[in-house]
Scaffold this motif. Structure first.
Motif, mmCIF file in Angstrom:
data_model
loop_
_atom_site.group_PDB
_atom_site.id
_atom_site.type_symbol
_atom_site.label_atom_id
_atom_site.label_comp_id
_atom_site.label_asym_id
_atom_site.label_seq_id
_atom_site.Cartn_x
_atom_site.Cartn_y
_atom_site.Cartn_z
ATOM 1 N N VAL A 92 42.227 38.630 43.641
ATOM 2 C CA VAL A 92 41.550 38.434 45.072
ATOM 3 C C VAL A 92 40.706 39.968 45.593
ATOM 4 O O VAL A 92 39.844 40.007 46.003
ATOM 5 C CB VAL A 92 42.582 37.769 46.086
ATOM 6 C CG1 VAL A 92 41.909 38.127 47.657
ATOM 7 C CG2 VAL A 92 42.840 36.348 46.020
ATOM 8 N N SER A 93 41.979 40.956 45.354
ATOM 9 C CA SER A 93 41.373 42.216 45.655
ATOM 10 C C SER A 93 40.140 42.758 44.822
ATOM 11 O O SER A 93 39.475 43.442 45.395
ATOM 12 C CB SER A 93 42.391 43.181 45.765
ATOM 13 O OG SER A 93 43.105 43.419 44.305
ATOM 14 N N SER A 94 40.402 42.239 43.598
ATOM 15 C CA SER A 94 39.339 42.719 42.860
ATOM 16 C C SER A 94 37.957 41.884 43.061
ATOM 17 O O SER A 94 36.744 42.768 43.148
ATOM 18 C CB SER A 94 39.553 42.597 41.457
ATOM 19 O OG SER A 94 39.651 41.302 41.037
ATOM 20 N N LEU A 95 37.837 40.911 43.551
ATOM 21 C CA LEU A 95 36.702 39.970 44.024
ATOM 22 C C LEU A 95 36.366 40.556 45.077
ATOM 23 O O LEU A 95 35.146 40.599 45.417
ATOM 24 C CB LEU A 95 37.005 38.645 44.033
ATOM 25 C CG LEU A 95 37.199 37.660 42.544
ATOM 26 C CD1 LEU A 95 37.806 36.364 42.875
ATOM 27 C CD2 LEU A 95 36.150 37.797 41.878
ATOM 28 N N PHE A 96 37.086 40.937 46.084
ATOM 29 C CA PHE A 96 36.708 41.685 47.168
ATOM 30 C C PHE A 96 36.189 43.043 47.085
ATOM 31 O O PHE A 96 35.152 43.420 47.820
ATOM 32 C CB PHE A 96 38.087 42.016 48.368
ATOM 33 C CG PHE A 96 37.723 42.684 49.384
ATOM 34 C CD1 PHE A 96 37.038 41.870 50.470
ATOM 35 C CD2 PHE A 96 38.148 43.798 49.666
ATOM 36 C CE1 PHE A 96 36.885 42.233 51.564
ATOM 37 C CE2 PHE A 96 37.787 44.391 50.999
ATOM 38 C CZ PHE A 96 37.328 43.636 52.055
ATOM 39 N N MET A 97 36.600 43.810 45.885
ATOM 40 C CA MET A 97 35.790 45.133 45.568
ATOM 41 C C MET A 97 34.602 44.553 45.045
ATOM 42 O O MET A 97 33.549 45.405 45.475
ATOM 43 C CB MET A 97 36.658 45.707 44.633
ATOM 44 C CG MET A 97 38.080 46.520 44.891
ATOM 45 S SD MET A 97 38.912 46.939 43.691
ATOM 46 C CE MET A 97 37.827 48.344 43.021
ATOM 47 N N VAL A 98 34.351 43.490 44.393
ATOM 48 C CA VAL A 98 33.047 43.364 43.789
ATOM 49 C C VAL A 98 32.008 42.902 45.134
ATOM 50 O O VAL A 98 31.029 43.309 45.081
ATOM 51 C CB VAL A 98 33.064 42.234 42.821
ATOM 52 C CG1 VAL A 98 31.626 41.634 42.388
ATOM 53 C CG2 VAL A 98 33.900 42.723 41.579
ATOM 54 N N LEU A 99 32.613 42.050 46.016
ATOM 55 C CA LEU A 99 31.759 41.720 47.078
ATOM 56 C C LEU A 99 31.658 42.938 48.090
ATOM 57 O O LEU A 99 30.315 42.943 48.349
ATOM 58 C CB LEU A 99 32.575 40.648 47.916
ATOM 59 C CG LEU A 99 32.694 39.266 47.280
ATOM 60 C CD1 LEU A 99 33.402 38.288 48.004
ATOM 61 C CD2 LEU A 99 31.246 38.701 46.731
#
Length: 99
Positions: free
Chosen positions: A9-16
């Motif tokens: 979830v944190s890596s997807l948040f970084m991508v977003l």
């Protein structure tokens, strides 16, 4: 929530966040390059977390990180070329007719 799902979830948040900054702050070439590198870092983090749970697949992550570093070097060389030829890195000052 487990550690693996929290890191995903944190890596997807970084991508977003990188995508949002790429869309929002596209006035300068340097801002665009930094947001692209931040997205690549988020994808690398997601890739490393997913492959670490599968097994010993560190070579794929190192290959991805090598490609990201080459992409960063190419982006910085283009930035230096644009600044030397046009005087700044604003997208509004770049024209296809001047090339």
């Amino acid at each position: 929530m487990s550690i693996l799902s929290l890191s995903a979830v944190s890596s997807l948040f970084m991508v977003l966040c990188g995508l949002w900054s790429f869309i929002k702050y596209h006035k300068h070439l340097l801002n665009s390059l930094l947001s692209l590198e931040f997205m690549m870092l988020g994808v690398f983090w997601l890739l490393s977390m997913q492959t670490s749970s599968v097994g010993n697949e560190i070579y794929f992550g190192l290959f991805f990180l090598t490609l990201a570093a080459c992409e960063g070097a190419l982006g910085l060389s283009l930035l230096i070329y644009v600044v030397r030829s046009h005087g700044n890195d604003l997208f509004m000052s770049l024209s296809l007719l001047e090339c």
